[in-house]
Scaffold this active site. Structure first.
Site, mmCIF file in Angstrom:
data_model
loop_
_atom_site.group_PDB
_atom_site.id
_atom_site.type_symbol
_atom_site.label_atom_id
_atom_site.label_comp_id
_atom_site.label_asym_id
_atom_site.label_seq_id
_atom_site.Cartn_x
_atom_site.Cartn_y
_atom_site.Cartn_z
ATOM 1 N N SER A 187 -59.122 100.016 72.979
ATOM 2 C CA SER A 187 -59.706 99.940 74.320
ATOM 3 C C SER A 187 -59.940 98.495 74.717
ATOM 4 C CB SER A 187 -61.043 100.706 74.385
ATOM 5 O OG SER A 187 -62.010 100.089 73.543
ATOM 6 N N LEU B 221 -60.134 94.721 75.800
ATOM 7 C CA LEU B 221 -59.265 93.566 75.558
ATOM 8 C C LEU B 221 -58.165 93.891 74.558
ATOM 9 C CD1 LEU B 221 -61.935 90.699 75.232
ATOM 10 C CD2 LEU B 221 -60.614 91.344 77.255
ATOM 11 N N ASP C 86 -58.560 100.097 64.784
ATOM 12 C CA ASP C 86 -59.821 100.472 65.411
ATOM 13 C C ASP C 86 -60.456 101.590 64.588
ATOM 14 O OD1 ASP C 86 -61.924 100.606 67.366
ATOM 15 O OD2 ASP C 86 -60.466 99.971 68.883
ATOM 16 N N TYR D 267 -75.613 87.994 69.188
ATOM 17 C CA TYR D 267 -74.249 87.943 69.724
ATOM 18 C C TYR D 267 -73.760 86.505 69.827
ATOM 19 C CZ TYR D 267 -70.362 88.905 72.944
ATOM 20 O OH TYR D 267 -69.122 88.994 73.531
ATOM 21 N N LYS E 120 -70.541 84.699 67.919
ATOM 22 C CA LYS E 120 -69.439 84.098 68.670
ATOM 23 C C LYS E 120 -69.391 82.584 68.475
ATOM 24 C CE LYS E 120 -67.859 87.938 70.354
ATOM 25 N NZ LYS E 120 -66.552 88.465 69.920
ATOM 26 N N THR F 164 -64.427 95.381 81.134
ATOM 27 C CA THR F 164 -64.109 96.243 79.997
ATOM 28 C C THR F 164 -64.953 97.520 80.056
ATOM 29 O OG1 THR F 164 -65.792 95.222 78.602
ATOM 30 C CG2 THR F 164 -63.599 94.223 78.578
#
Length: 251
Positions: free
Chosen positions: A15, A17, A36, A157, A161, A192
């Protein structure tokens, strides 16, 4: 780097990107293996040239098996890490201190998972025959503008990243002797499935904050940039912001 008659791995490929990237690479002639979780694969669309492989990026043996499957099909040349999660929580919130297990889980999936795929895939890529320019493959990781402009509630997060941004250059230097390039894309606000749950009003507000073009990014635009990185032989060790000049406010 040519994709025709090669194998490609895309994590989070069912799903968002990952799905857009898997479809784009397949259109360029690659045999794509989209990794996935089983539940996500059940909901994934059938795409010509894309084979879904159930694999958890935090499980070394599952990743090894998936890499071997891809490498047996054709020379493994490209790997794109899109798998990730983004729960939000403040360090000190109404319910107390940030869940330490949640922090570790986000870092484990987003950062450690990306490194696990990068490391095990590069081992397979290094065994392939180099092309006439000494190239063997390209690995593209996914960071976020949160790596630079983390907002309130994004401490875990942003940490994960930021780690991806930090490993990009040393990874490129480590793998240079094998003819493997490493780059990272840091997307802004992308349309998304994670955004599908918010109202149109919120989506319009997010789009209005982007200087230009004043809209949300589409997954196909991310996939197009992946293709450009793979095609451009001199891009290496670089993190590319794809955000319409957006710089995130504190909240």
């Amino acid at each position: 780097m040519q994709l025709n008659d090669t194998a490609a791995i895309v994590t989070g490929g069912a799903s968002g990107l990952g799905a857009a990237t898997a479809a784009h690479l397949a259109q360029q002639g690659a045999s794509v293996f989209a990794l996935d979780l089983p539940g996500s694969i059940e909901q994934a669309p059938a795409i010509d040239g894309v084979t879904y492989v159930a694999a958890d990026v935090t499980d070394e043996e599952q990743v090894r098996s998936a890499v071997a499957t891809a490498a047996e099909a054709a020379p493994l040349r490209s790997v794109v890490n899109c798998a990730g999660i983004g729960p939000s929580a403040r360090i000190l919130g109404r319910k107390g201190v940030h869940d330490l297990g949640l922090y570790a889980k986000i870092v484990q999936i987003n950062l450690v998972g990306s490194f696990t795929v990068l490391a095990l895939a590069s081992e397979a890529i290094a065994r392939t025959e180099a092309d006439e320019n000494g190239q063997r493959g390209v690995i593209v990781n996914t960071a976020s503008i949160a790596a630079f402009d983390g907002q309130i509630g994004q401490v875990a997060y942003s940490s994960s990243k930021g780690g991806i941004v930090g490993m990009t250059l040393p990874a490129a230097r480590d793998l240079a002797q094998y003819g493997i390039r490493v780059c990272t894309i840091a997307p802004g606000i992308v349309n998304t499935p994670m955004l599908a749950t918010v109202s149109e009003e919120i989506r319009a507000g997010l789009a209005a904050g982007v200087p230009f073009p004043q809209r949300l990014c589409e997954p196909a635009e991310y996939a197009k940039l992946v293709g450009m990185i793979i095609d451009h032989d001199y891009l290496n060790g670089e993190t590319i912001r794809m955000d319409g000049a957006l710089r995130m406010a504190p909240r």
